[in-house]
Design an enzyme around this catalytic site. Structure first.
Site, PDB file in Angstrom:
ATOM      1  CE  LYS A 114      -4.275  -1.835   1.910  1.00  0.00           C
ATOM      2  NZ  LYS A 114      -5.023  -2.103   3.131  1.00  0.00           N
ATOM      3  CE  LYS A 197      -5.311  -7.272  -2.935  1.00  0.00           C
ATOM      4  NZ  LYS A 197      -5.643  -7.157  -1.580  1.00  0.00           N
ATOM      5  CE  LYS A 200     -11.498  -1.805  -0.979  1.00  0.00           C
ATOM      6  NZ  LYS A 200     -12.255  -2.579  -0.033  1.00  0.00           N
TER       7      LYS A 200
HETATM    8  P1  TYM Z   1     -11.006  -6.190   2.467  1.00  0.00           P
HETATM    9  O1  TYM Z   1     -12.052  -5.204   2.842  1.00  0.00           O
HETATM   10  O2  TYM Z   1      -9.880  -5.725   1.622  1.00  0.00           O
HETATM   11  O3  TYM Z   1     -11.630  -7.433   1.761  1.00  0.00           O
HETATM   12  C1  TYM Z   1     -12.719  -8.162   2.301  1.00  0.00           C
HETATM   13  C2  TYM Z   1     -12.553  -9.644   1.992  1.00  0.00           C
HETATM   14  O4  TYM Z   1     -12.441  -9.861   0.576  1.00  0.00           O
HETATM   15  C3  TYM Z   1     -11.297 -10.657   0.301  1.00  0.00           C
HETATM   16  N1  TYM Z   1     -10.746 -10.255  -1.007  1.00  0.00           N
HETATM   17  C4  TYM Z   1     -10.530 -11.099  -2.012  1.00  0.00           C
HETATM   18  N2  TYM Z   1     -10.717 -12.431  -2.149  1.00  0.00           N
HETATM   19  C5  TYM Z   1     -10.397 -12.982  -3.337  1.00  0.00           C
HETATM   20  N3  TYM Z   1      -9.910 -12.277  -4.389  1.00  0.00           N
HETATM   21  C6  TYM Z   1      -9.697 -10.941  -4.296  1.00  0.00           C
HETATM   22  N4  TYM Z   1      -9.229 -10.258  -5.340  1.00  0.00           N
HETATM   23  C7  TYM Z   1     -10.010 -10.300  -3.065  1.00  0.00           C
HETATM   24  N5  TYM Z   1      -9.935  -9.010  -2.650  1.00  0.00           N
HETATM   25  C8  TYM Z   1     -10.397  -9.008  -1.382  1.00  0.00           C
HETATM   26  C9  TYM Z   1     -10.330 -10.341   1.431  1.00  0.00           C
HETATM   27  O5  TYM Z   1      -9.381 -11.374   1.593  1.00  0.00           O
HETATM   28  C10 TYM Z   1     -11.264 -10.220   2.608  1.00  0.00           C
HETATM   29  O6  TYM Z   1     -11.545 -11.495   3.154  1.00  0.00           O
HETATM   30  N6  TYM Z   1      -8.082  -6.480   6.525  1.00  0.00           N
HETATM   31  C11 TYM Z   1      -9.360  -6.918   5.959  1.00  0.00           C
HETATM   32  C12 TYM Z   1     -10.565  -6.490   6.768  1.00  0.00           C
HETATM   33  C13 TYM Z   1     -10.567  -6.937   8.183  1.00  0.00           C
HETATM   34  C14 TYM Z   1     -10.729  -8.275   8.665  1.00  0.00           C
HETATM   35  C15 TYM Z   1     -10.739  -8.183  10.064  1.00  0.00           C
HETATM   36  C16 TYM Z   1     -10.849  -9.508   8.029  1.00  0.00           C
HETATM   37  C17 TYM Z   1     -10.481  -6.136   9.276  1.00  0.00           C
HETATM   38  N7  TYM Z   1     -10.585  -6.880  10.394  1.00  0.00           N
HETATM   39  C18 TYM Z   1     -10.870  -9.337  10.887  1.00  0.00           C
HETATM   40  C19 TYM Z   1     -10.968 -10.637   8.844  1.00  0.00           C
HETATM   41  C20 TYM Z   1     -10.991 -10.537  10.226  1.00  0.00           C
HETATM   42  C21 TYM Z   1      -9.502  -6.303   4.581  1.00  0.00           C
HETATM   43  O7  TYM Z   1      -8.898  -5.317   4.250  1.00  0.00           O
HETATM   44  O8  TYM Z   1     -10.436  -6.872   3.790  1.00  0.00           O
END
Ligand code: TYM
Length: 333
Positions: A114, A197, A200
């Site tokens: 990032k 990957k 957004k």
């Molecule tokens: P975030 O908001 O980026 O994404 C949410 C979920 O979507 C999955 N994901 C994907 N899976 C497959 N292919 C992709 N291209 C892809 N892009 C995103 C992510 O793996 C995620 O499961 N840090 C986390 C949010 C978070 C969290 C937590 C998750 C905060 N606290 C506690 C689990 C437990 C995040 O940024 O997800």
């Protein structure tokens, strides 16, 4: 018998989730509600680790919550809440920061990715300690498993390390959680650059769940493939085509092998058409349901308040136990 506790979270950092979020995580969240005591949260405190506009932030949190309900999370069966409604996340987040080594946090690849462009110097300290707050999200609820996509694996390893560290150093307090990552959909790739990957932050190669059918079809039909012509599932050498196979399989709830058996050896065109149709068939009703929920703000407020209340009750005993184990004044017995 009590059901195993699970937890996951998603950031409200955009007007719409994308198909990577949906197939990589949300789909599994929905399926897991039956056999688990599920806690799912919109992590708005994580969203402020980058600069935000307050009006947009509030809106995105609501749209995110509505999309989770539209995806099929049942706010009765599961505890569906917004992170900042539960102060215990910030409280345990600080404790986790104090347990995390500076070097350990510096090794987090998401932070490095990032800040690759702008440099770490211009990032907030909150972005640096982001994984500590994520560890708190999980450990607060004593979650046994965490359904996520592949990109979250390293943060979950840190969470496990922190849980064990606390348990060894102070008192046996936390369940050490296991990642729950479904291989076929663990990493949906960018349609324009299948070496990355789907994210957004790169909208050109990203299909949003609230895109119109026309936008979805256009993005999938113009997906980058390779200079060969035959469909084959080979993520190493044919990432673009393999990604389309994974997307079609996920959208039609078939296995990758099944889709490969149907389209393997054929040209790319029919695979793209089928993938586009399948994604539209999932996204259209999802978008309609999301709009319906947003059209009833009072009901959405009620669901969010109720989820917050339930989550606060579940989280407090962990904060009490942690404070007490660490000798903090508020945790005196
Ligand atoms: P975030 O908001 O980026 O994404 C949410 C979920 O979507 C999955 N994901 C994907 N899976 C497959 N292919 C992709 N291209 C892809 N892009 C995103 C992510 O793996 C995620 O499961 N840090 C986390 C949010 C978070 C969290 C937590 C998750 C905060 N606290 C506690 C689990 C437990 C995040 O940024 O997800």
């Amino acid at each position: 018998m009590s059901r195993p506790r699970i937890l996951s979270g998603i950031q409200p950092t955009s007007e719409s989730f994308h198909i990577g979020n949906y197939f990589g995580a949300l789909r599994h969240w929905v399926a897991l509600q039956d056999d688990n005591d599920a806690f799912y949260c919109v992590v708005d405190l994580h969203a402020i680790t980058v600069p935000v506009d307050p009006v947009l932030q509030r809106e995105r949190t609501r749209v995110s919550y509505a999309q989770l309900v539209a995806a099929g999370i049942d706010p009765q069966r599961s505890t569906l809440f917004v992170q900042s409604d539960v102060p215990a996340h910030s409280q345990l987040g600080w404790v986790m920061m104090c347990l995390t080594g500076y070097g350990e946090a510096s090794r987090m690849t998401q932070f490095k990715d990032k800040t690759a462009k702008g440099g770490a110097g211009s990032a907030s300290v909150g972005l640096f300690t982001y994984p500590c707050l994520q560890a708190a999200d999980i450990l607060l609820y004593q979650a046994a498993a965490v359904p996520v996509g592949e990109d979250q694996r390293q943060h979950l390893e840190l969470t496990r390390d922190l849980a064990e560290r606390f348990n060894n150093r102070f008192a046996q307090t936390f369940v050490v959680p296991e990642p729950y990552i479904v291989k076929d959909t663990a990493k949906i790739l960018d349609l324009q650059d299948p070496s990355a990957k789907m994210s957004k932050s790169v909208p050109a190669g990203c299909v949003f769940m609230l895109d119109t059918p026309k936008q979805i079809t256009k993005k999938i039909k113009s997906a980058v493939t390779d200079s060969e012509t035959e469909v084959r599932y080979d993520p190493q050498n044919k990432p673009g085509v393999s990604n389309l196979i994974s997307i079609l399989a996920a959208a039609t709830e078939r296995t990758v092998a099944d889709v490969e058996a149907e389209f393997g050896g054929g040209m790319y065109g029919p695979l793209k058409v089928a993938a586009a149709e399948a994604v539209v068939a999932v996204a259209e009703p999802f978008a309609a349901r999301t709009r319906e929920l947003l059209d009833d703000p009072a009901e959405l407020d009620r669901l969010m308040d109720n989820g917050g209340q339930r989550a606060r009750e579940a989280a407090q005993p962990t904060v009490d136990a942690v404070y007490s184990a660490m000798g903090l004044q508020a945790g005196r017995v």
